[in-house]
Design an enzyme around this catalytic site. Structure first.
Site, short mmCIF file in Angstrom:
data_model
loop_
_atom_site.label_atom_id
_atom_site.label_comp_id
_atom_site.label_asym_id
_atom_site.label_seq_id
_atom_site.Cartn_x
_atom_site.Cartn_y
_atom_site.Cartn_z
N ASP A 119 0.96 -1.39 0.01
CA ASP A 119 -0.06 0.15 0.00
C ASP A 119 0.71 1.27 0.13
O ASP A 119 0.78 2.07 0.91
CB ASP A 119 -0.81 0.16 1.06
CG ASP A 119 -2.08 -1.12 1.28
OD1 ASP A 119 -2.94 -0.78 0.63
OD2 ASP A 119 -1.82 -2.31 1.52
N HIS A 162 0.92 3.44 -2.58
CA HIS A 162 -0.02 4.50 -3.17
C HIS A 162 0.63 5.69 -3.80
O HIS A 162 0.58 6.79 -3.51
CB HIS A 162 -0.84 5.21 -1.76
CG HIS A 162 -1.84 4.24 -1.59
ND1 HIS A 162 -3.16 3.90 -2.27
CD2 HIS A 162 -2.04 3.33 -0.44
CE1 HIS A 162 -4.23 3.14 -1.51
NE2 HIS A 162 -3.26 2.60 -0.74
N ASP A 178 -1.70 -2.41 -4.51
CA ASP A 178 -1.68 -0.82 -4.27
C ASP A 178 -0.37 -0.02 -4.36
O ASP A 178 0.00 0.85 -3.49
CB ASP A 178 -2.60 -0.54 -3.08
CG ASP A 178 -4.07 -0.67 -3.19
OD1 ASP A 178 -4.46 -0.99 -4.21
OD2 ASP A 178 -4.90 -0.40 -2.31
N ASN A 235 -6.63 -2.96 -4.95
CA ASN A 235 -7.96 -2.61 -5.46
C ASN A 235 -7.77 -1.42 -6.13
O ASN A 235 -8.48 -0.97 -7.04
CB ASN A 235 -8.92 -2.62 -4.55
CG ASN A 235 -8.54 -1.64 -3.44
OD1 ASN A 235 -7.39 -1.82 -2.79
ND2 ASN A 235 -9.41 -0.64 -2.73
N HIS A 236 -6.83 -0.58 -5.75
CA HIS A 236 -6.54 0.86 -6.57
C HIS A 236 -5.68 0.61 -7.87
O HIS A 236 -5.88 1.34 -8.79
CB HIS A 236 -5.55 1.43 -5.51
CG HIS A 236 -6.34 2.23 -4.63
ND1 HIS A 236 -6.71 3.58 -4.53
CD2 HIS A 236 -6.81 1.77 -3.48
CE1 HIS A 236 -7.23 3.90 -3.62
NE2 HIS A 236 -7.45 2.87 -2.85
N HIS A 256 -4.25 -9.33 -1.00
CA HIS A 256 -4.60 -8.00 -0.99
C HIS A 256 -6.33 -8.05 -0.60
O HIS A 256 -7.28 -7.75 -1.62
CB HIS A 256 -4.38 -7.10 -1.95
CG HIS A 256 -4.43 -5.47 -2.10
ND1 HIS A 256 -3.40 -4.78 -1.52
CD2 HIS A 256 -5.67 -4.96 -1.87
CE1 HIS A 256 -4.01 -3.37 -1.44
NE2 HIS A 256 -4.99 -3.66 -1.51
N HIS A 281 -3.66 -4.21 1.69
CA HIS A 281 -5.06 -3.41 1.83
C HIS A 281 -5.46 -2.71 3.27
O HIS A 281 -5.88 -1.79 3.24
CB HIS A 281 -6.22 -4.64 1.43
CG HIS A 281 -7.53 -3.75 1.31
ND1 HIS A 281 -7.76 -2.64 0.36
CD2 HIS A 281 -8.81 -3.64 1.83
CE1 HIS A 281 -9.06 -2.19 0.51
NE2 HIS A 281 -9.60 -2.88 1.32
N HIS A 285 -4.52 -0.70 6.39
CA HIS A 285 -3.40 0.35 6.35
C HIS A 285 -2.67 0.41 7.79
O HIS A 285 -1.92 1.18 7.78
CB HIS A 285 -4.11 1.82 6.10
CG HIS A 285 -4.11 1.94 4.64
ND1 HIS A 285 -4.40 3.40 4.02
CD2 HIS A 285 -4.41 1.04 3.55
CE1 HIS A 285 -4.30 3.33 2.83
NE2 HIS A 285 -4.51 1.68 2.38
#
Length: 567
Positions: A8, A10, A48, A104-105, A191, A218, A220
């Site tokens: 994650d 991002h 992610d 999922n992102h 994830h 996933h 955080h």
């Protein structure tokens, strides 16, 4: 063998914000720097990697630059694997291989189902695993790595939790283990939601018990859960929401596999601090002054904590695991390696602030004034305040249970219950609408093309007749509905849709399938079901036959004629 685990990241989060645009890149660079200095054998990324499904050119450019700077070098990786990875390419000098799944992102989308991770893999920078065709069954084959000790990595990219749960319960996800799997250190990386949520989480109890480590992307918040199988929740490396779960420290994890199997956590220094607090104001006097003093006190306290943090060395978290990397020994593993602190370029990082204010009267607070006043002192001045008012106690009234949240896809499927679809899937149509809303302008085109290709491939072109086309169209629509219904299966809602359909369109087989999932006698349900509709009547047999024969004559040189007019 040493494996750095992160998730994650991002990359590209808030890249249009002049204050926060570099946060995700700075922390990811710190993680790659830790991997380089610790001389890890592998970086394992849990989804992610990107914040957007379609990252900007600037985001892709900066990401590729970071991978080239830290993962390419003269020292070649000494790993051996059963799959062709990027460090096998003699044209690219990979010193630190990266293995990643999608989240999922950054999940695959579009006509060709391409993820941003696919782009990095095509560039030879990342090894992408865990991407599967979600039709009837998922066969998960491990990535086998050897270097003194042996590790088997099973990757499973993000799948909607409801579908994943159903597939596990029905035995349609199979993990293929090597014959001597007991001599491998078995790692599952996925994830999904781990924390229980309403119908939207995936429990590790569903997974087979031969895994030594399960890595959950996933979520955080960083967390390690000890048990028969060690569960690692690496957490995010950038704060994407201002909530309690994001206020804790962020870490990168190093898994050391050897005679002693240990897990260390390295605190990340480049993460922007987050300050959360609550202020309740009961008096009407000097409200703005109280809020201002509270914010300044939070900032001063954050500075003191930051100065103390800069003097600390990185902590380690060690967990004992049974030894399953060589032979059949089950000896308990101890812990002992000391983790080093890392010197980073010091950056002035003004904090993220979130203050929840509860007012007891009708006072008015000007958020814009505070936003302008604390600009330069707070990273998010425009959304640092959340104001709520305590309402007066009213007479107690009988409360009704809140109705379940209805999604737009459910409404659309109910509306489409009376629409005659010849080839296309109603559930596929609603799924394409979701992709279109996300920004995929070709979602509907891809769905139509996919279904037409299925019909064309199912028809024997050498002796085509109208009955073959009708059967192929019916079969393609049924298969698509069966595949898409796994995501948002609501049995009773489905029966309601069938009840509202025209009696001539109520499919007995489909209704029996839903009724059996609700329970009860299938024969009893069959008596209540509508009569099976006639496909030839639905499509207009005589009219369709004439049109098909005419199209066949006009397309004598190309038998793959268009079906678009019959949809």
């Amino acid at each position: 063998m040493k494996i750095l685990i992160t998730s994650d990241n991002h990359l590209g989060y808030r890249e249009s914000d002049p204050v926060l645009l570099d946060d995700s890149y700075d922390t990811f660079e710190e993680i790659l720097g830790i991997a380089q200095r610790e001389r890890v054998d592998l970086v394992l990324q849990g989804g992610d990697l990107f914040h957007e499904n379609r990252p900007s050119r600037s985001c892709l450019n900066r990401t590729i630059g970071l991978f080239r700077r830290y993962c390419i070098g003269n020292e070649r990786s000494g790993l051996r694997s059963n799959l062709a990875l990027n460090f096998h390419d003699q044209n690219i000098g990979i010193s630190i291989p990266v293995v990643s799944i999608h989240g999922n992102h950054d999940d695959p989308s579009g006509i060709s189902m391409v993820s941003p991770i696919d782009i990095l893999q095509s560039a030879g920078l990342v090894n992408y695993i865990g991407k599967y065709n979600l039709i009837d069954r998922i066969d998960v084959y491990p990535l086998l790595l050897e270097k003194e000790y042996r590790v088997a990595i099973y990757g499973l990219g993000h799948i909607k939790d409801r579908r994943l749960y159903r597939m596990f319960c029905e035995g349609r996800i199979v993990f293929h283990r090597p014959e001597d799997y007991d001599s491998w250190y078995n790692v599952l990386i996925l994830h999904q939601n781990r924390i229980p949520r309403e119908k939207e989480h995936f429990s590790s109890d569903l997974v087979e018990g031969f895994f030594d480590l399960i890595v959950y992307g996933h979520e955080h918040e960083s967390m390690v859960v000890k048990g028969d199988c060690l569960i690692l929740q690496p957490g995010s490396t950038v704060r994407t929401s201002l909530c309690e779960g994001e206020r804790h420290d962020k870490y990168a994890y190093i898994l050391r596999i050897g005679e002693e199997c240990t897990l260390e956590h390295v605190k990340l220094r480049s993460v922007r601090p987050l300050l959360l607090d609550t202020l309740r104001i009961e008096e009407r006097d000097n409200v703005e002054e109280k809020v201002e003093n509270k914010i300044r006190g939070m900032i001063d306290l954050g500075r003191k904590k930051e100065s103390l943090f800069n003097k600390e060395i990185t902590a380690i978290d060690v967990d004992t695991k049974r030894f399953k990397c060589r032979g059949d020994s089950n000896e308990a593993c101890g812990a002992g390696p000391v983790c080093k602190g890392y010197q980073l370029e010091e950056k002035t990082r003004i904090p993220l602030v979130k203050l929840k204010i509860e007012l007891c009267g009708d006072e008015v607070l000007d958020k814009h004034r505070f936003s302008a006043q604390f600009k330069g002192l707070v990273a998010n001045p425009s959304d640092m305040l959340t104001i709520s008012r305590k309402t007066r106690r009213r007479e107690e009234v009988e409360t009704q249970p809140m109705a379940e949240r209805v999604e737009i896809s459910q409404i659309l499927r109910k509306i489409l219950g009376n629409v005659e679809f010849g080839v296309l899937s109603r559930l596929g149509f609603s799924e394409s609408l979701d992709e279109f809303v996300k920004g995929d302008s070709n979602a509907f085109m891809g769905m139509v093309r996919k279904n037409i290709e299925k019909v064309v491939n199912a028809v024997d072109h050498s002796s085509i007749v109208d009955e073959d086309v009708i059967k192929a169209m019916k079969r393609a629509s049924r298969e698509e509905d069966r595949g898409y219904e796994e995501d948002h299966f609501e049995p009773r809602a489905a029966l309601g849709v069938l009840d509202e359909m025209d009696p001539g369109l109520a499919n007995k087989n489909l209704r029996n399938e839903y009724s059996s999932r609700l329970g009860g006698n299938s024969e009893e349900n069959e008596s209540k079901a509508k009569k099976n509709f006639n496909v030839e009547d639905l499509l207009g047999k005589e009219y369709l036959s004439k049109k098909l024969r005419k199209d066949k004559e006009d397309s004598s040189t190309d038998v793959s004629f268009t079906f678009s007019k019959y949809l």
